[in-house]
Design a protein around this motif. Structure first.
Motif, PDB file in Angstrom:
ATOM      1  N   ARG A   1      43.702  34.118  43.515  1.00 35.24           N
ATOM      2  CA  ARG A   1      43.337  32.745  43.917  1.00 35.24           C
ATOM      3  C   ARG A   1      43.210  31.838  42.696  1.00 35.24           C
ATOM      4  N   PHE A   2      42.600  32.344  41.624  1.00 36.59           N
ATOM      5  CA  PHE A   2      42.421  31.523  40.412  1.00 36.59           C
ATOM      6  C   PHE A   2      43.758  31.203  39.755  1.00 36.59           C
ATOM      7  N   PHE A   3      44.649  32.194  39.679  1.00 35.27           N
ATOM      8  CA  PHE A   3      45.960  31.937  39.067  1.00 35.27           C
ATOM      9  C   PHE A   3      46.770  30.945  39.909  1.00 35.27           C
ATOM     10  N   ASN A   4      46.698  31.102  41.235  1.00 28.69           N
ATOM     11  CA  ASN A   4      47.419  30.170  42.106  1.00 28.69           C
ATOM     12  C   ASN A   4      46.883  28.745  41.967  1.00 28.69           C
ATOM     13  N   ARG A   5      45.553  28.633  41.780  1.00 23.94           N
ATOM     14  CA  ARG A   5      44.960  27.308  41.579  1.00 23.94           C
ATOM     15  C   ARG A   5      45.484  26.678  40.281  1.00 23.94           C
ATOM     16  N   ALA A   6      45.591  27.496  39.240  1.00 24.91           N
ATOM     17  CA  ALA A   6      46.120  26.996  37.957  1.00 24.91           C
ATOM     18  C   ALA A   6      47.555  26.503  38.130  1.00 24.91           C
ATOM     19  N   ILE A   7      48.343  27.231  38.912  1.00 23.92           N
ATOM     20  CA  ILE A   7      49.752  26.865  39.139  1.00 23.92           C
ATOM     21  C   ILE A   7      49.841  25.580  39.969  1.00 23.92           C
ATOM     22  N   GLU A   8      48.910  25.414  40.922  1.00 20.21           N
ATOM     23  CA  GLU A   8      48.863  24.151  41.685  1.00 20.21           C
ATOM     24  C   GLU A   8      48.640  22.968  40.747  1.00 20.21           C
ATOM     25  N   LEU A   9      47.793  23.163  39.757  1.00 23.85           N
ATOM     26  CA  LEU A   9      47.472  22.086  38.813  1.00 23.85           C
ATOM     27  C   LEU A   9      48.597  21.852  37.807  1.00 23.85           C
ATOM     28  N   ASP A  10      49.312  22.928  37.465  1.00 25.58           N
ATOM     29  CA  ASP A  10      50.401  22.803  36.492  1.00 25.58           C
ATOM     30  C   ASP A  10      51.471  23.837  36.818  1.00 25.58           C
ATOM     31  N   GLU A  11      52.557  23.372  37.414  1.00 28.75           N
ATOM     32  CA  GLU A  11      53.631  24.287  37.848  1.00 28.75           C
ATOM     33  C   GLU A  11      54.352  24.944  36.676  1.00 28.75           C
ATOM     34  N   GLU A  12      54.093  24.462  35.465  1.00 27.22           N
ATOM     35  CA  GLU A  12      54.747  25.052  34.288  1.00 27.22           C
ATOM     36  C   GLU A  12      53.776  25.887  33.453  1.00 27.22           C
ATOM     37  N   ALA A  13      52.645  26.242  34.044  1.00 27.39           N
ATOM     38  CA  ALA A  13      51.640  27.031  33.306  1.00 27.39           C
ATOM     39  C   ALA A  13      52.109  28.483  33.213  1.00 27.39           C
ATOM     40  N   ALA A  14      52.877  28.776  32.163  1.00 27.44           N
ATOM     41  CA  ALA A  14      53.523  30.093  32.017  1.00 27.44           C
ATOM     42  C   ALA A  14      52.515  31.240  32.051  1.00 27.44           C
ATOM     43  N   THR A  15      51.360  31.059  31.396  1.00 28.28           N
ATOM     44  CA  THR A  15      50.392  32.170  31.332  1.00 28.28           C
ATOM     45  C   THR A  15      49.744  32.434  32.688  1.00 28.28           C
ATOM     46  N   ALA A  16      49.755  31.435  33.570  1.00 31.05           N
ATOM     47  CA  ALA A  16      49.244  31.663  34.934  1.00 31.05           C
ATOM     48  C   ALA A  16      50.193  32.583  35.698  1.00 31.05           C
ATOM     49  N   TYR A  17      51.501  32.354  35.539  1.00 27.15           N
ATOM     50  CA  TYR A  17      52.485  33.240  36.179  1.00 27.15           C
ATOM     51  C   TYR A  17      52.371  34.657  35.613  1.00 27.15           C
ATOM     52  N   TYR A  18      52.170  34.728  34.304  1.00 32.22           N
ATOM     53  CA  TYR A  18      52.022  36.051  33.659  1.00 32.22           C
ATOM     54  C   TYR A  18      50.784  36.773  34.207  1.00 32.22           C
ATOM     55  N   GLY A  19      49.676  36.033  34.316  1.00 32.47           N
ATOM     56  CA  GLY A  19      48.448  36.623  34.862  1.00 32.47           C
ATOM     57  C   GLY A  19      48.635  37.099  36.291  1.00 32.47           C
ATOM     58  N   LEU A  20      49.312  36.288  37.088  1.00 28.87           N
ATOM     59  CA  LEU A  20      49.572  36.647  38.484  1.00 28.87           C
ATOM     60  C   LEU A  20      50.473  37.880  38.556  1.00 28.87           C
ATOM     61  N   GLY A  21      51.439  37.935  37.642  1.00 32.80           N
ATOM     62  CA  GLY A  21      52.300  39.124  37.567  1.00 32.80           C
ATOM     63  C   GLY A  21      51.493  40.384  37.296  1.00 32.80           C
ATOM     64  N   ASN A  22      50.518  40.290  36.391  1.00 34.60           N
ATOM     65  CA  ASN A  22      49.657  41.441  36.091  1.00 34.60           C
ATOM     66  C   ASN A  22      48.835  41.873  37.304  1.00 34.60           C
ATOM     67  N   VAL A  23      48.365  40.890  38.067  1.00 34.08           N
ATOM     68  CA  VAL A  23      47.587  41.187  39.286  1.00 34.08           C
ATOM     69  C   VAL A  23      48.428  42.031  40.242  1.00 34.08           C
ATOM     70  N   TYR A  24      49.679  41.607  40.449  1.00 30.70           N
ATOM     71  CA  TYR A  24      50.560  42.357  41.362  1.00 30.70           C
ATOM     72  C   TYR A  24      50.950  43.709  40.763  1.00 30.70           C
ATOM     73  N   TYR A  25      51.195  43.731  39.463  1.00 29.20           N
ATOM     74  CA  TYR A  25      51.591  44.979  38.793  1.00 29.20           C
ATOM     75  C   TYR A  25      50.502  46.036  38.944  1.00 29.20           C
ATOM     76  N   GLU A  26      49.239  45.630  38.729  1.00 33.18           N
ATOM     77  CA  GLU A  26      48.115  46.574  38.837  1.00 33.18           C
ATOM     78  C   GLU A  26      47.998  47.143  40.247  1.00 33.18           C
ATOM     79  N   GLN A  27      48.481  46.396  41.229  1.00 34.41           N
ATOM     80  CA  GLN A  27      48.430  46.859  42.621  1.00 34.41           C
ATOM     81  C   GLN A  27      49.741  47.535  43.044  1.00 34.41           C
ATOM     82  N   GLU A  28      50.619  47.766  42.048  1.00 36.32           N
ATOM     83  CA  GLU A  28      51.919  48.420  42.260  1.00 36.32           C
ATOM     84  C   GLU A  28      52.845  47.624  43.176  1.00 36.32           C
ATOM     85  N   LYS A  29      52.646  46.302  43.212  1.00 33.41           N
ATOM     86  CA  LYS A  29      53.555  45.418  43.968  1.00 33.41           C
ATOM     87  C   LYS A  29      54.607  44.914  42.969  1.00 33.41           C
ATOM     88  N   TYR A  30      55.532  45.809  42.634  1.00 31.96           N
ATOM     89  CA  TYR A  30      56.397  45.555  41.483  1.00 31.96           C
ATOM     90  C   TYR A  30      57.389  44.409  41.688  1.00 31.96           C
TER      91      TYR A  30
END
Length: 219
Positions: free
Chosen positions: A55-84
Motif C-alpha cells: 500500500r505504501f509503495f503504491n501510494r508513492a507511485i500515485e504521487l510520482d509515476e516515475e519514482a523508480a525506487t518505489a517500483y523496486y520496493g514493490l518488486g521486493n514485496v512480490y519477490y519475498e512472496q514468491e510472486k515472481y
C-alpha cells in the motif's frame, strides 16, 4: 539531520519502532512527497508486513509515476512472496524509470532464475556483475547462470573470481568441480569437491559428486 535520514539510520540499527515514528512524522509533514512512503514501505518489507508495504509503495507511485525506487520496493514485496512474474514487472518499471543499480538488475535476473528462464536471466545478471564486481552473491549467481546456459569457460572464470573475493566459498569449489567434469578432468574435479567438503563438511552435493568420481576412477 532530517527525519527520513534519521529514520533510515534507526532502521539499519533495527530500531524499527523509532524508524516508524520518524517516517510517520515525515509523511505527516510532507504528505505529497513520495520518499516518506517509500522508506516506510522498505521498513514494512523488513518486518515482513507485505500487505501494508504494498500500500505504501503504491501510494508513492500515485504521487510520482516515475519514482523508480518505489517500483523496486514493490518488486521486493512480490519477490519475498514468491510472486515472481509480478516482481519482474516492477523491477522492469524501476529500470525503465532510470534505476541502473546492481541490486535491481540482480533481482530481475533472479525472478527469471526462479521461473527457470535461464537465458532471459543472463543479461540482467551480467549487468549486475558489471555494476558490483566485488559482490560475492551477485558474482556467484552470474557464474551459475553462465554454467546453466552452457557457457562453461566463462562460468569457470567467474567462479575463480568468486574465490578471489571469498576463498572459503564451498559452492564455488563445488561448481568448479562440475566444470572440471564437463571438461573431462575427473582428478581436478575431485580436488574441488574435496576442497568444498573441507570448508563445509555437510555439503551434500559435493559429497555425492566426490563419491561418484572416486567410484568411476576406481573402476
Amino acid at each position: 539531520m532530517d527525519k527520513l535520514k534519521k529514520g533510515i539510520e534507526e532502521m539499519q540499527n533495527h530500531n524499527y519502532e523509532q524508524a516508524a515514528r520518524l517516517f510517520t512524522e515525515a509523511i505527516d509533514e510532507n504528505p505529497k512527497e513520495p520518499v516518506g512512503y517509500i522508506n516506510f514501505g522498505n521498513l514494512l518489507t523488513h518486518m515482513n508486513d507485505y500487505e501494508r508495504a504494498e500500500r505504501f509503495f503504491n501510494r508513492a507511485i500515485e504521487l510520482d509515476e516515475e519514482a523508480a525506487t518505489a517500483y523496486y520496493g514493490l518488486g521486493n514485496v512480490y519477490y519475498e512472496q514468491e510472486k515472481y512474474t509480478k516482481a519482474q514487472e516492477q523491477f522492469i518499471h524501476a529500470i525503465q524509470n532510470g534505476l541502473d543499480e546492481a541490486d535491481v538488475h540482480f533481482m530481475l535476473g533472479m525472478t527469471f532464475i526462479h521461473q527457470e528462464y535461464v537465458k532471459l536471466a543472463l543479461p540482467y545478471l551480467l549487468r549486475a556483475a558489471e555494476l558490483a564486481p566485488e559482490d560475492v552473491d551477485i558474482q556467484f549467481q552470474y557464474g551459475l547462470c553462465l554454467a546453466q546456459n552452457g557457457q562453461i569457460d566463462q562460468a569457470q572464470q567467474v567462479m575463480e573470481r568468486v574465490l578471489q573475493l571469498e576463498n572459503k566459498h564451498s559452492d564455488a569449489y563445488y561448481n568448479l568441480g562440475v566444470v572440471s567434469l564437463h571438461k573431462e578432468n575427473p582428478h581436478e574435479a575431485l580436488k574441488h569437491f574435496e576442497k568444498a567438503l573441507e570448508i563445509q563438511p555437510d555439503h551434500m552435493l559435493a559429497a555425492h559428486a566426490k563419491g561418484q568420481v572416486e567410484q568411476a576412477l576406481n573402476e
